[in-house]
Design a protein around this motif. Structure first.
Motif, PDB file in Angstrom:
ATOM      1  N   UNK A   1      -4.198  -2.342   9.641  1.00  0.00           N
ATOM      2  CA  UNK A   1      -3.942  -3.023   8.361  1.00  0.00           C
ATOM      3  C   UNK A   1      -2.431  -3.459   8.533  1.00  0.00           C
ATOM      4  N   UNK A   2      -1.626  -2.909   8.909  1.00  0.00           N
ATOM      5  CA  UNK A   2      -0.329  -3.564   9.063  1.00  0.00           C
ATOM      6  C   UNK A   2      -0.194  -4.760   9.782  1.00  0.00           C
ATOM      7  N   UNK A   3      -1.011  -4.879  10.813  1.00  0.00           N
ATOM      8  CA  UNK A   3      -0.989  -6.336  11.530  1.00  0.00           C
ATOM      9  C   UNK A   3      -1.818  -7.364  10.883  1.00  0.00           C
ATOM     10  N   UNK A   4      -2.611  -6.894   9.858  1.00  0.00           N
ATOM     11  CA  UNK A   4      -3.454  -7.839   9.299  1.00  0.00           C
ATOM     12  C   UNK A   4      -2.701  -8.405   7.810  1.00  0.00           C
ATOM     13  N   UNK A   5      -1.428  -7.930   7.480  1.00  0.00           N
ATOM     14  CA  UNK A   5      -0.667  -8.210   6.541  1.00  0.00           C
ATOM     15  C   UNK A   5       0.244  -9.605   6.947  1.00  0.00           C
TER      16      UNK A   5
END
Length: 224
Positions: A214-218
């Motif tokens: 999720x963090x990498x998708x931000x």
């Protein structure tokens, strides 16, 4: 250890210490204005240099640091640099400058300048700032700054600035190199291209893989 070996050992240690602590050599010319043309130029300090006889006032000039930066982004931050890219005459003097604008609650996220020590002076607003010392201590040193206050961020250490006031904040940063470089920690860790394997980050940060993904998708925006 025999006397001769002791002398040699001490001499080698002294030599190593002199290399480790030596400063940059004195310049052999007044300045070395950076140019992008490799023809008929000299490569100095990472840049091609112009013939000093051809330099003009504009090569040492930059305008606009009086203008507020736009902070309408997810960090509420705008860094306006005045480094060698903006001022070609900064090549070799070993200094640079930046204006930093913060919206209320604006953040200059944890980052490092691998090439420079930074000195920050607050002009407007109230900033909570800090840095973390090297391992194994990892000591967090922080301070709340008001207009006129000055704070130092030692070279290469992770540091941040956060606007804790209800109004915009403005600070100016002086840096001890023409090109300080910047590594923004969230961008480097979660926004690298290609991305770091989530298994690595999950273990390093003690997170679930889904949280890492999720963090990498931000969208991580570098404002430095």
């Amino acid at each position: 250890m025999e006397g001769g070996q002791i002398v040699v050992a001490i001499s080698l240690l002294a030599l190593a210490f002199s290399f480790a602590t030596a400063s940059d050599p004195n310049h052999l010319q007044d300045f070395c204005r950076a140019i992008n043309d490799a023809h008929n130029s000299v490569f100095v300090n990472g840049r091609f240099c112009n013939d000093p006889k051809l330099d003009e006032a504009e090569d040492f000039f930059f305008s606009g640091l009086n203008m507020p930066g736009k902070t309408s982004n997810q960090l509420g931050l705008k860094v306006t640099p005045a480094i060698v890219e903006q001022i070609p005459g900064l090549n070799t003097p070993g200094i640079s400058l930046a204006r930093i604008d913060f919206a209320p609650n604006g953040l200059n996220p944890p980052h490092t300048h691998p090439h420079a020590t930074e000195i920050l002076v607050v002009l407007e607003g109230t900033l909570y700032v800090g840095f973390v010392t090297s391992s194994p201590d990892d000591r967090h040193i922080s301070k709340v700054l008001n207009p006129g206050d000055v704070f130092i961020f030692p070279i290469s250490l992770v540091h941040f600035q956060f606007n804790i006031g209800n109004t915009n904040a403005v600070a100016f940063a002086g840096l001890s190199t023409q090109n300080p470089g910047v590594i923004t920690i969230p961008n480097a860790v979660f926004g690298s291209k290609p991305p770091i394997n989530p298994d690595v980050l999950a273990k390093a940060f003690h997170l679930d893989n889904n949280v890492v993904k999720h963090l990498q998708s931000r969208f991580w925006k570098n404002n430095n």
